[in-house]
Scaffold this active site. Structure first.
Site, PDB file in Angstrom:
ATOM      1  N   CYS A  83      -6.422   3.382  13.003  1.00 16.98           N
ATOM      2  CA  CYS A  83      -5.714   2.763  14.132  1.00 16.98           C
ATOM      3  C   CYS A  83      -6.518   1.558  14.622  1.00 16.98           C
ATOM      4  CB  CYS A  83      -5.534   3.781  15.249  1.00 16.98           C
ATOM      5  SG  CYS A  83      -4.754   3.080  16.710  1.00 16.98           S
ATOM      6  N   HIS A 131     -14.680   1.501  -0.142  1.00 15.13           N
ATOM      7  CA  HIS A 131     -13.591   0.579   0.216  1.00 15.13           C
ATOM      8  C   HIS A 131     -12.399   1.302   0.831  1.00 15.13           C
ATOM      9  CE1 HIS A 131     -15.109  -2.743  -2.786  1.00 15.13           C
ATOM     10  NE2 HIS A 131     -15.828  -2.681  -1.681  1.00 15.13           N
ATOM     11  N   ALA A 179     -13.545   4.093 -20.608  1.00 10.88           N
ATOM     12  CA  ALA A 179     -14.285   5.076 -19.804  1.00 10.88           C
ATOM     13  C   ALA A 179     -13.967   6.501 -20.233  1.00 10.88           C
ATOM     14  CB  ALA A 179     -13.951   4.881 -18.321  1.00 10.88           C
ATOM     15  N   LEU A 222     -15.328  -1.373 -20.296  1.00 10.59           N
ATOM     16  CA  LEU A 222     -14.519  -1.752 -21.463  1.00 10.59           C
ATOM     17  C   LEU A 222     -15.104  -2.975 -22.163  1.00 10.59           C
ATOM     18  CD1 LEU A 222     -11.932  -0.866 -22.902  1.00 10.59           C
ATOM     19  CD2 LEU A 222     -10.655  -2.436 -21.440  1.00 10.59           C
ATOM     20  N   GLN A 232     -15.483   2.402  -5.520  1.00  9.44           N
ATOM     21  CA  GLN A 232     -14.778   1.312  -4.838  1.00  9.44           C
ATOM     22  C   GLN A 232     -13.277   1.609  -4.799  1.00  9.44           C
ATOM     23  OE1 GLN A 232     -16.503  -2.740  -6.307  1.00  9.44           O
ATOM     24  NE2 GLN A 232     -16.985  -1.233  -7.871  1.00  9.44           N
ATOM     25  N   ASN A 233     -12.868   2.668  -5.509  1.00  8.80           N
ATOM     26  CA  ASN A 233     -11.437   2.948  -5.641  1.00  8.80           C
ATOM     27  C   ASN A 233     -10.898   3.655  -4.408  1.00  8.80           C
ATOM     28  OD1 ASN A 233     -11.809   1.907  -8.155  1.00  8.80           O
ATOM     29  ND2 ASN A 233     -11.822   3.877  -9.212  1.00  8.80           N
ATOM     30  N   TYR A 293       0.828  -1.216   0.000  1.00  7.05           N
ATOM     31  CA  TYR A 293       0.000   0.000   0.000  1.00  7.05           C
ATOM     32  C   TYR A 293       0.861   1.264   0.000  1.00  7.05           C
ATOM     33  CZ  TYR A 293      -4.215  -2.742   0.333  1.00  7.05           C
ATOM     34  OH  TYR A 293      -5.232  -3.621   0.044  1.00  7.05           O
TER      35      TYR A 293
HETATM   36  C1  BJW Z   1     -12.340  -0.586 -17.943  1.00  4.82           C
HETATM   37  C2  BJW Z   1     -11.185   0.019 -18.450  1.00  4.82           C
HETATM   38  C3  BJW Z   1     -11.337   1.253 -19.122  1.00  4.82           C
HETATM   39  C4  BJW Z   1     -10.611  -1.842 -17.493  1.00  4.82           C
HETATM   40  N1  BJW Z   1     -12.552   1.779 -19.241  1.00  4.82           N
HETATM   41  N2  BJW Z   1     -13.529  -0.047 -18.087  1.00  4.82           N
HETATM   42  C5  BJW Z   1     -19.815 -15.473  -2.067  1.00  4.82           C
HETATM   43  C6  BJW Z   1     -20.818 -14.908  -2.833  1.00  4.82           C
HETATM   44  C7  BJW Z   1     -21.097 -13.536  -2.765  1.00  4.82           C
HETATM   45  C8  BJW Z   1     -20.361 -12.705  -1.933  1.00  4.82           C
HETATM   46  C9  BJW Z   1     -19.372 -13.279  -1.163  1.00  4.82           C
HETATM   47  C10 BJW Z   1     -19.102 -14.641  -1.226  1.00  4.82           C
HETATM   48  N3  BJW Z   1     -18.080 -14.897  -0.379  1.00  4.82           N
HETATM   49  C11 BJW Z   1     -17.692 -13.732   0.213  1.00  4.82           C
HETATM   50  C12 BJW Z   1     -18.475 -12.740  -0.275  1.00  4.82           C
HETATM   51  C13 BJW Z   1     -18.377 -11.279   0.094  1.00  4.82           C
HETATM   52  C14 BJW Z   1     -17.115 -10.668  -0.475  1.00  4.82           C
HETATM   53  C15 BJW Z   1     -17.081 -10.888  -1.990  1.00  4.82           C
HETATM   54  O1  BJW Z   1     -17.696 -10.166  -2.749  1.00  4.82           O
HETATM   55  N4  BJW Z   1     -16.301 -11.865  -2.441  1.00  4.82           N
HETATM   56  C16 BJW Z   1     -16.215 -12.162  -3.896  1.00  4.82           C
HETATM   57  C17 BJW Z   1     -14.817 -12.637  -4.200  1.00  4.82           C
HETATM   58  C18 BJW Z   1     -17.300 -13.148  -4.249  1.00  4.82           C
HETATM   59  N5  BJW Z   1     -17.186  -9.254  -0.177  1.00  4.82           N
HETATM   60  C19 BJW Z   1     -16.718  -8.771   0.953  1.00  4.82           C
HETATM   61  O2  BJW Z   1     -16.140  -9.453   1.775  1.00  4.82           O
HETATM   62  C20 BJW Z   1     -17.007  -7.314   1.210  1.00  4.82           C
HETATM   63  N6  BJW Z   1     -17.618  -7.177   2.490  1.00  4.82           N
HETATM   64  C21 BJW Z   1     -18.821  -7.693   2.742  1.00  4.82           C
HETATM   65  O3  BJW Z   1     -19.472  -8.311   1.909  1.00  4.82           O
HETATM   66  O4  BJW Z   1     -19.239  -7.455   4.026  1.00  4.82           O
HETATM   67  C22 BJW Z   1     -20.512  -7.991   4.417  1.00  4.82           C
HETATM   68  C23 BJW Z   1     -21.561  -6.915   4.445  1.00  4.82           C
HETATM   69  C24 BJW Z   1     -21.666  -6.014   3.424  1.00  4.82           C
HETATM   70  C25 BJW Z   1     -22.651  -5.041   3.443  1.00  4.82           C
HETATM   71  C26 BJW Z   1     -23.506  -4.949   4.497  1.00  4.82           C
HETATM   72  C27 BJW Z   1     -23.391  -5.843   5.551  1.00  4.82           C
HETATM   73  C28 BJW Z   1     -22.419  -6.845   5.514  1.00  4.82           C
HETATM   74  C29 BJW Z   1     -15.721  -6.481   1.209  1.00  4.82           C
HETATM   75  C30 BJW Z   1     -15.117  -6.397  -0.138  1.00  4.82           C
HETATM   76  C31 BJW Z   1     -13.806  -5.624  -0.046  1.00  4.82           C
HETATM   77  C32 BJW Z   1     -13.103  -5.541  -1.394  1.00  4.82           C
HETATM   78  N7  BJW Z   1     -11.825  -4.941  -1.224  1.00  4.82           N
HETATM   79  C33 BJW Z   1     -10.987  -4.693  -2.394  1.00  4.82           C
HETATM   80  C34 BJW Z   1      -9.605  -4.201  -1.900  1.00  4.82           C
HETATM   81  C35 BJW Z   1      -9.684  -2.766  -1.417  1.00  4.82           C
HETATM   82  C36 BJW Z   1      -8.340  -2.221  -1.089  1.00  4.82           C
HETATM   83  C37 BJW Z   1      -7.401  -2.175  -2.275  1.00  4.82           C
HETATM   84  O5  BJW Z   1      -7.640  -1.442  -3.248  1.00  4.82           O
HETATM   85  O6  BJW Z   1      -6.370  -2.861  -2.205  1.00  4.82           O
HETATM   86  O7  BJW Z   1     -11.599  -3.701  -3.236  1.00  4.82           O
HETATM   87  S1  BJW Z   1     -10.874  -6.113  -3.470  1.00  4.82           S
HETATM   88  C38 BJW Z   1     -10.854  -5.197  -4.973  1.00  4.82           C
HETATM   89  O8  BJW Z   1     -12.019  -5.524  -5.770  1.00  4.82           O
HETATM   90  C39 BJW Z   1     -11.004  -3.724  -4.558  1.00  4.82           C
HETATM   91  C40 BJW Z   1     -11.961  -3.221  -5.591  1.00  4.82           C
HETATM   92  O9  BJW Z   1     -12.592  -2.040  -5.113  1.00  4.82           O
HETATM   93  C41 BJW Z   1     -12.895  -4.380  -5.788  1.00  4.82           C
HETATM   94  C42 BJW Z   1     -13.646  -4.356  -7.065  1.00  4.82           C
HETATM   95  O10 BJW Z   1     -12.776  -4.383  -8.183  1.00  4.82           O
HETATM   96  P1  BJW Z   1     -13.144  -3.553  -9.466  1.00  4.82           P
HETATM   97  O11 BJW Z   1     -13.099  -2.102  -9.186  1.00  4.82           O
HETATM   98  O12 BJW Z   1     -14.393  -4.077 -10.054  1.00  4.82           O
HETATM   99  O13 BJW Z   1     -11.874  -3.858 -10.411  1.00  4.82           O
HETATM  100  P2  BJW Z   1     -11.626  -5.115 -11.397  1.00  4.82           P
HETATM  101  O14 BJW Z   1     -10.190  -5.133 -11.707  1.00  4.82           O
HETATM  102  O15 BJW Z   1     -12.231  -6.341 -10.867  1.00  4.82           O
HETATM  103  O16 BJW Z   1     -12.452  -4.729 -12.702  1.00  4.82           O
HETATM  104  C43 BJW Z   1     -12.083  -3.620 -13.509  1.00  4.82           C
HETATM  105  C44 BJW Z   1     -13.130  -3.485 -14.612  1.00  4.82           C
HETATM  106  O17 BJW Z   1     -12.830  -2.319 -15.366  1.00  4.82           O
HETATM  107  C45 BJW Z   1     -13.148  -4.659 -15.609  1.00  4.82           C
HETATM  108  O18 BJW Z   1     -14.487  -5.042 -15.869  1.00  4.82           O
HETATM  109  C46 BJW Z   1     -12.499  -4.085 -16.870  1.00  4.82           C
HETATM  110  O19 BJW Z   1     -13.016  -4.633 -18.061  1.00  4.82           O
HETATM  111  C47 BJW Z   1     -12.864  -2.629 -16.756  1.00  4.82           C
HETATM  112  N8  BJW Z   1     -11.929  -1.711 -17.415  1.00  4.82           N
HETATM  113  N9  BJW Z   1     -10.094  -0.748 -18.219  1.00  4.82           N
HETATM  114  C48 BJW Z   1     -13.619   1.148 -18.777  1.00  4.82           C
HETATM  115  N10 BJW Z   1     -10.250   1.920 -19.678  1.00  4.82           N
END
Ligand code: BJW
Length: 228
Positions: free
Chosen positions: A113, A105, A215, A198, A87-88, A52
């Site tokens: 802390c 996120h 985007a 994309l 989410q970023n 990080y």
């Molecule tokens: C373009 C482009 C261009 C590229 N133009 N587009 C089983 C089933 C369902 C859910 C769960 C399950 N088991 C566990 C869960 C829950 C779990 C989960 O979802 N797991 C999955 C793996 C299934 N979720 C959690 O644990 C979350 N908490 C939770 O659910 O708590 C319970 C609760 C919630 C609400 C109320 C009460 C209780 C927490 C999730 C935390 C995610 N954290 C991260 C890391 C953050 C820190 C860091 O940055 O290091 O967040 S993981 C990572 O993924 C990060 C992102 O924000 C997140 C999403 O990723 P994102 O943004 O979608 O990126 P990509 O790379 O996946 O996609 C990019 C897209 O852009 C692609 O489609 C490309 O095509 C496109 N693209 N260039 C336009 N130029």
């Protein structure tokens, strides 16, 4: 018209910030569920801090792109009728001029802390284990939401989705919940839904309309169409 916009890593890709799940993504070679967890931090805090710290330092080398700028322009026009939830953890929306962005996120420019639970603005490295500015203990971690943790301000997000007339998802894979479920929530409460990505996301079939392309092209075109 009330609009909720959800952004993901794809909106920052053209600024040079790596996405998570694309071929050249940030976590290529790692299962994200193994890396982005509190358990991974407990096991290897220094490695996680270095990861990080490098991403925080890299913010200085990137700049908002036309997609961030277009959303800031839309906020200027709509004010509180636009709700941007990202989410970023980068600060590119703010640097483009957006003032009302909710970082569900967490943020790179913040530390939390584990002892006193207070959040503090943070621009330096955490890998040398500095003291918490609030309580003095050396228990600061990145202020980001890992798997198994609850994202920030879910009540505010749900209220905005309940009231939305239009939900727009930009640059997110639809692989991570709860954000991946926002399209279904918005549709269930009567909003029209639009995906700008994309390529088709995992949730593309849930949207009323999908437009595919970079985007930096799609978002200014969409905003231009809305504002005339
Ligand atoms: C373009 C482009 C261009 C590229 N133009 N587009 C089983 C089933 C369902 C859910 C769960 C399950 N088991 C566990 C869960 C829950 C779990 C989960 O979802 N797991 C999955 C793996 C299934 N979720 C959690 O644990 C979350 N908490 C939770 O659910 O708590 C319970 C609760 C919630 C609400 C109320 C009460 C209780 C927490 C999730 C935390 C995610 N954290 C991260 C890391 C953050 C820190 C860091 O940055 O290091 O967040 S993981 C990572 O993924 C990060 C992102 O924000 C997140 C999403 O990723 P994102 O943004 O979608 O990126 P990509 O790379 O996946 O996609 C990019 C897209 O852009 C692609 O489609 C490309 O095509 C496109 N693209 N260039 C336009 N130029």
């Amino acid at each position: 018209m009330k609009i909720v916009v959800l952004t993901g890593a794809g909106i920052s890709a053209e600024s040079g910030v790596p996405t998570f799940r694309d071929a050249d993504g940030l976590w290529e070679g790692h299962r994200v569920e193994d890396v982005a967890t509190p358990e991974a931090y407990d096991a290897q805090p220094l490695a996680v801090h270095r990861f990080y710290d490098a991403r925080r330092a890299a913010l200085g080398d990137v700049h908002p792109n036309p997609a961030h700028v277009a959303l800031a322009r839309l906020e200027d026009a709509l004010g509180d009728d636009l709700f941007v939830v990202t989410q970023n953890i980068d600060d590119l929306h703010e640097r483009a001029g957006s003032k009302r962005v909710l970082h569900m996120h967490g943020e790179l420019l913040s530390a939390v802390c584990r002892s006193c639970r207070q959040r503090s603005e943070w621009t330096e490295d955490l890998g040398d284990f500095p003291p918490c500015p609030r309580c003095g203990l050396t228990d600061l971690r990145p202020d980001v939401v890992w798997f198994g943790e609850i994202p920030y301000e879910m009540d505010r997000i749900h209220d905005a989705l309940d009231a939305a007339d239009l939900f727009v998802s930009i640059g997110t894979s639809g692989a991570v919940y709860p954000a991946a479920g926002f399209v279904m929530h918005a549709a269930a409460t009567g909003a029209r839904t639009l995906e700008l990505n994309l390529q088709p996301s995992e949730g593309t079939s849930f949207f009323d309309e999908s437009r595919h392309g970079p985007a930096g092209v799609l978002v200014p075109a969409w905003v231009g169409g809305l504002l005339g």
